[in-house]
Design an enzyme around this catalytic site. Structure first.
Site, PDB file in Angstrom:
ATOM      1  N   SER A 262       6.858  -0.309   9.828  1.00 62.69           N
ATOM      2  CA  SER A 262       5.484  -0.193   9.346  1.00 62.69           C
ATOM      3  C   SER A 262       5.296   1.198   8.761  1.00 62.69           C
ATOM      4  O   SER A 262       5.873   2.170   9.262  1.00 62.69           O
ATOM      5  CB  SER A 262       4.526  -0.378  10.525  1.00 62.69           C
ATOM      6  N   SER A 263       4.484   1.294   7.713  1.00 60.31           N
ATOM      7  CA  SER A 263       4.189   2.616   7.142  1.00 60.31           C
ATOM      8  C   SER A 263       3.548   3.498   8.206  1.00 60.31           C
ATOM      9  O   SER A 263       3.714   4.717   8.205  1.00 60.31           O
ATOM     10  CB  SER A 263       3.238   2.484   5.958  1.00 60.31           C
TER      11      SER A 263
ATOM     12  N   HIS B 258       9.492  -3.281   3.043  1.00 61.11           N
ATOM     13  CA  HIS B 258       9.018  -3.493   1.670  1.00 61.11           C
ATOM     14  C   HIS B 258      10.198  -3.762   0.723  1.00 61.11           C
ATOM     15  O   HIS B 258      10.135  -4.633  -0.133  1.00 61.11           O
ATOM     16  CB  HIS B 258       8.289  -2.244   1.157  1.00 61.11           C
TER      17      HIS B 258
ATOM     18  N   GLN C 219      -2.634 -12.434   7.534  1.00 59.19           N
ATOM     19  CA  GLN C 219      -2.877 -12.158   6.109  1.00 59.19           C
ATOM     20  C   GLN C 219      -2.156 -13.193   5.236  1.00 59.19           C
ATOM     21  O   GLN C 219      -2.723 -13.720   4.275  1.00 59.19           O
ATOM     22  CB  GLN C 219      -2.366 -10.749   5.793  1.00 59.19           C
TER      23      GLN C 219
ATOM     24  N   MET D 202       0.836  -1.201   0.000  1.00 65.40           N
ATOM     25  CA  MET D 202       0.000   0.000   0.000  1.00 65.40           C
ATOM     26  C   MET D 202       0.875   1.256   0.000  1.00 65.40           C
ATOM     27  O   MET D 202       0.404   2.343   0.346  1.00 65.40           O
ATOM     28  CB  MET D 202      -0.940  -0.027   1.207  1.00 65.40           C
ATOM     29  N   GLY D 203       2.158   1.105  -0.365  1.00 70.37           N
ATOM     30  CA  GLY D 203       3.031   2.268  -0.485  1.00 70.37           C
ATOM     31  C   GLY D 203       3.534   2.789   0.849  1.00 70.37           C
ATOM     32  O   GLY D 203       3.505   2.071   1.846  1.00 70.37           O
ATOM     33  N   ALA D 204       3.990   4.064   0.860  1.00 70.13           N
ATOM     34  CA  ALA D 204       4.725   4.628   1.998  1.00 70.13           C
ATOM     35  C   ALA D 204       5.823   3.631   2.364  1.00 70.13           C
ATOM     36  O   ALA D 204       5.922   3.135   3.484  1.00 70.13           O
ATOM     37  CB  ALA D 204       3.812   4.923   3.179  1.00 70.13           C
TER      38      ALA D 204
ATOM     39  N   GLY E 250       4.854 -10.396   3.840  1.00 68.71           N
ATOM     40  CA  GLY E 250       5.636 -10.308   5.071  1.00 68.71           C
ATOM     41  C   GLY E 250       4.945 -11.016   6.239  1.00 68.71           C
ATOM     42  O   GLY E 250       3.720 -10.987   6.350  1.00 68.71           O
TER      43      GLY E 250
END
Ligand code: AMP
Length: 280
Positions: free
Chosen positions: A186-187, A37, A154, A30-32, A148
């Site tokens: 974490s973002s 990542h 998830q 989801m970016g950031a 991850g």
């Protein structure tokens, strides 16, 4: 690095590689982007000929509007980071591209894996996750996809999705990347002050302590000890759970599982953090 926003343009670019039999690794995000990542990307680069990262803040997996609105977004910075690790392809679609018929979740039989922890505290979350991941799989048709262990529930649910839909995709887990002091990257950490990041270390410290106390207490007793300890911490503990890592069932006795994990969710200054640790 090639950047795509449109599904058909991405697909025609990738099909040239697919017809040559080259392998594609997908890293959904989801970016950031942070170092966690980027290490998933490196993992995919080691295993595959082409690595595709997707960046899409998926509305259907947020059960809380404010959380969705406050989710950090910085696409320009993300692109710089992706170039620095030589990622081959970035797919940054619009909501219309992912959900041409409107952003609604499909319903999945997740075999009860979504009944506790994140599934219980974020109703509908995993149907939203499964919907977007199934759509990304359908678009990219990867050979492997990287997830991850930071979001361990998830990861287990995506494996279930692949079995359920009989998809020819290998799901590859990646260990949790942490800061030097142990905070899971974490973002959402971007929304924490330096002081709050220090305070948030209580999560990792209490998870690690459990590992040393396995022989002296039952799972129930250890969860109770953590709940007590968090009464004195500046974090609001949402849940602590110890489960069988294979089926995510809460563990009553240590003998009931070959692999066990402890999971926690807590909020600090309005930011919700999750973490987990393998116990054996
Ligand atoms: P997100 O952008 O938060 O949806 O995460 C995208 C992917 O990166 C998911 O598979 C996450 O589990 C994974 N991920 C996020 N943070 C970490 C981390 N600290 N270590 C390893 N993987 C992570």
């Amino acid at each position: 690095m090639r950047l795509f926003e449109k599904v058909n343009e991405l697909q025609s670019y990738l099909s040239a590689f697919q017809t040559k039999g080259l392998t594609i690794g997908l890293v959904p995000t989801m970016g950031a982007l942070h170092a966690g990542h980027l290490s998933l990307i490196r993992h995919s680069q080691q295993d595959n000929d082409i690595t595709v990262i997707s960046i899409f803040v998926n509305p259907t997996q947020f059960n809380n509007r404010e959380d969705l609105e406050k989710y950090p977004r910085d696409v320009n910075k993300d692109i710089q980071k992706l170039k620095s690790v030589h990622c081959d392809v970035a797919f940054i679609p619009s909501e219309q591209d992912i959900y041409p018929k409107g952003a609604v979740s499909k319903k999945y039989d997740l075999a009860g894996l979504d009944q506790n922890m994140e599934g219980a505290y974020r109703p509908g979350h995993f149907d939203g996750v499964a919907t977007v991941v199934e759509r990304l799989f359908e678009i990219v048709k990867p050979d492997r996809a990287y997830f991850g262990e930071k979001d361990f529930q998830q990861l287990v649910i995506i494996k279930r999705l692949v079995d359920l839909k009989k998809l020819p995709i290998q799901i590859v887990p990646h260990p949790i990347e942490r800061s030097e002091k142990g905070l899971a990257l974490s973002s959402r950490n971007l929304r924490l002050s330096k002081t709050d990041q220090e305070k948030a270390l209580a999560i990792y410290h209490s998870l690690s302590k459990v590992r040393k106390e396995l022989n002296n207490y039952s799972p129930q007793e250890l969860k109770e000890k953590i709940r007590k300890q968090f009464e004195n911490e500046p974090l609001d503990l949402e849940y602590v759970e110890i489960v069988n890592s294979d089926n995510l069932h809460p563990l009553q006795n240590w003998q009931d599982a070959t692999h066990a994990r402890i999971f926690m969710a807590a909020t600090i200054s309005g930011v919700r953090l999750i973490d987990n640790l393998s116990l054996f």
